[in-house]
Write a protein that holds these residues in place. Structure first.
Motif, PDB file in Angstrom:
ATOM      1  N   ALA A  47       0.847  -1.194   0.000  1.00 29.42           N
ATOM      2  CA  ALA A  47       0.000   0.000   0.000  1.00 29.42           C
ATOM      3  C   ALA A  47       0.885   1.247   0.000  1.00 29.42           C
ATOM      4  N   GLU A  48       0.550   2.203  -0.836  1.00 39.57           N
ATOM      5  CA  GLU A  48       1.326   3.434  -0.934  1.00 39.57           C
ATOM      6  C   GLU A  48       1.474   4.089   0.438  1.00 39.57           C
ATOM      7  N   GLY A  49       2.717   4.429   0.789  1.00 42.52           N
ATOM      8  CA  GLY A  49       3.008   5.062   2.067  1.00 42.52           C
ATOM      9  C   GLY A  49       3.327   4.093   3.194  1.00 42.52           C
ATOM     10  N   SER A  50       3.022   2.801   3.002  1.00 43.99           N
ATOM     11  CA  SER A  50       3.364   1.824   4.039  1.00 43.99           C
ATOM     12  C   SER A  50       4.862   1.519   3.965  1.00 43.99           C
ATOM     13  N   VAL A  51       5.365   0.828   4.975  1.00 42.68           N
ATOM     14  CA  VAL A  51       6.810   0.640   5.144  1.00 42.68           C
ATOM     15  C   VAL A  51       7.307  -0.599   4.404  1.00 42.68           C
ATOM     16  N   VAL A  52       8.219  -0.373   3.456  1.00 39.80           N
ATOM     17  CA  VAL A  52       8.909  -1.473   2.774  1.00 39.80           C
ATOM     18  C   VAL A  52       9.879  -2.106   3.761  1.00 39.80           C
ATOM     19  N   GLN A  53      10.686  -1.251   4.385  1.00 37.40           N
ATOM     20  CA  GLN A  53      11.645  -1.700   5.389  1.00 37.40           C
ATOM     21  C   GLN A  53      12.122  -0.489   6.181  1.00 37.40           C
ATOM     22  N   ALA A  54      12.314  -0.699   7.472  1.00 31.94           N
ATOM     23  CA  ALA A  54      12.818   0.378   8.323  1.00 31.94           C
ATOM     24  C   ALA A  54      13.724  -0.191   9.398  1.00 31.94           C
ATOM     25  N   LEU A  55      14.667   0.627   9.818  1.00 34.73           N
ATOM     26  CA  LEU A  55      15.537   0.318  10.950  1.00 34.73           C
ATOM     27  C   LEU A  55      15.316   1.393  11.998  1.00 34.73           C
ATOM     28  N   PHE A  56      15.230   0.961  13.253  1.00 30.62           N
ATOM     29  CA  PHE A  56      15.126   1.915  14.347  1.00 30.62           C
ATOM     30  C   PHE A  56      15.906   1.372  15.518  1.00 30.62           C
ATOM     31  N   SER A  57      16.270   2.263  16.436  1.00 31.30           N
ATOM     32  CA  SER A  57      17.011   1.815  17.607  1.00 31.30           C
ATOM     33  C   SER A  57      16.265   2.207  18.863  1.00 31.30           C
ATOM     34  N   LEU A  58      16.334   1.338  19.851  1.00 38.22           N
ATOM     35  CA  LEU A  58      15.796   1.581  21.179  1.00 38.22           C
ATOM     36  C   LEU A  58      16.954   1.459  22.145  1.00 38.22           C
ATOM     37  N   ASN A  59      17.300   2.564  22.774  1.00 41.98           N
ATOM     38  CA  ASN A  59      18.436   2.615  23.680  1.00 41.98           C
ATOM     39  C   ASN A  59      19.701   2.052  23.023  1.00 41.98           C
ATOM     40  N   GLY A  60      19.868   2.349  21.737  1.00 45.92           N
ATOM     41  CA  GLY A  60      21.053   1.932  21.002  1.00 45.92           C
ATOM     42  C   GLY A  60      20.981   0.562  20.365  1.00 45.92           C
ATOM     43  N   GLN A  61      19.952  -0.240  20.651  1.00 55.13           N
ATOM     44  CA  GLN A  61      19.817  -1.565  20.052  1.00 55.13           C
ATOM     45  C   GLN A  61      18.953  -1.450  18.800  1.00 55.13           C
ATOM     46  N   VAL A  62      19.412  -2.025  17.695  1.00 55.03           N
ATOM     47  CA  VAL A  62      18.746  -1.887  16.405  1.00 55.03           C
ATOM     48  C   VAL A  62      17.672  -2.952  16.215  1.00 55.03           C
TER      49      VAL A  62
END
Length: 136
Positions: A47-62
């Motif tokens: 769906a247009e605008g949805s996430v193909v792939q993302a990386l995020f970190s929580l307290n430095g952990q990916v």
């Protein structure tokens, strides 16, 4: 901020809520951010605008996440959860409160034989979190 060379990365598959979940999670912990995000465009598989792939970190952990363009007969389950050691009573209270808002408490925040303060919650996205207060 995150360690992009991390060998093992927890992967979340959402169905249209990946970006909302990431934005929520990064507000819970210090040193947290969205590292990268790629969205589906018009006439692509998702769906247009949805996430193909993302990386995020929580307290430095990916962590990694996607929005699946395929509907599945499964979702998250408490048999796999994120285990978080909180530094202070204020932190465990705050994080537990935020995660349980709109979610489901599996074990109320309290004293247990294995922890002076522990709680287990499934958040509004279905992800399961176990929170414990660090022993002093």
């Amino acid at each position: 901020m995150g360690n992009a060379k991390q060998k093992i990365t927890t992967f979340f598959m959402f169905e249209g809520k990946a970006e909302e979940a990431m934005n929520f999670y990064i507000t819970l912990f210090d040193r947290s951010e969205i590292i990268s995000i790629q969205h589906y465009g018009p006439n692509e598989a998702g769906a247009e605008g949805s996430v193909v792939q993302a990386l995020f970190s929580l307290n430095g952990q990916v962590f990694m996440c996607i929005d699946s363009s395929v509907k599945h007969n499964f979702t998250f389950t408490p048999s796999m959860s994120l285990y978080v050691t909180c530094d202070t009573d204020a932190e465990i209270e705050r994080v537990f409160g935020r995660l349980s808002d709109g979610g489901f408490v599996l074990m109320p925040l309290g004293a247990y034989p294995f922890s002076e303060k522990f709680g287990w919650v499934q958040d509004k996205f279905g992800v399961s979190w176990q929170l414990t207060l660090e022993k002093k």
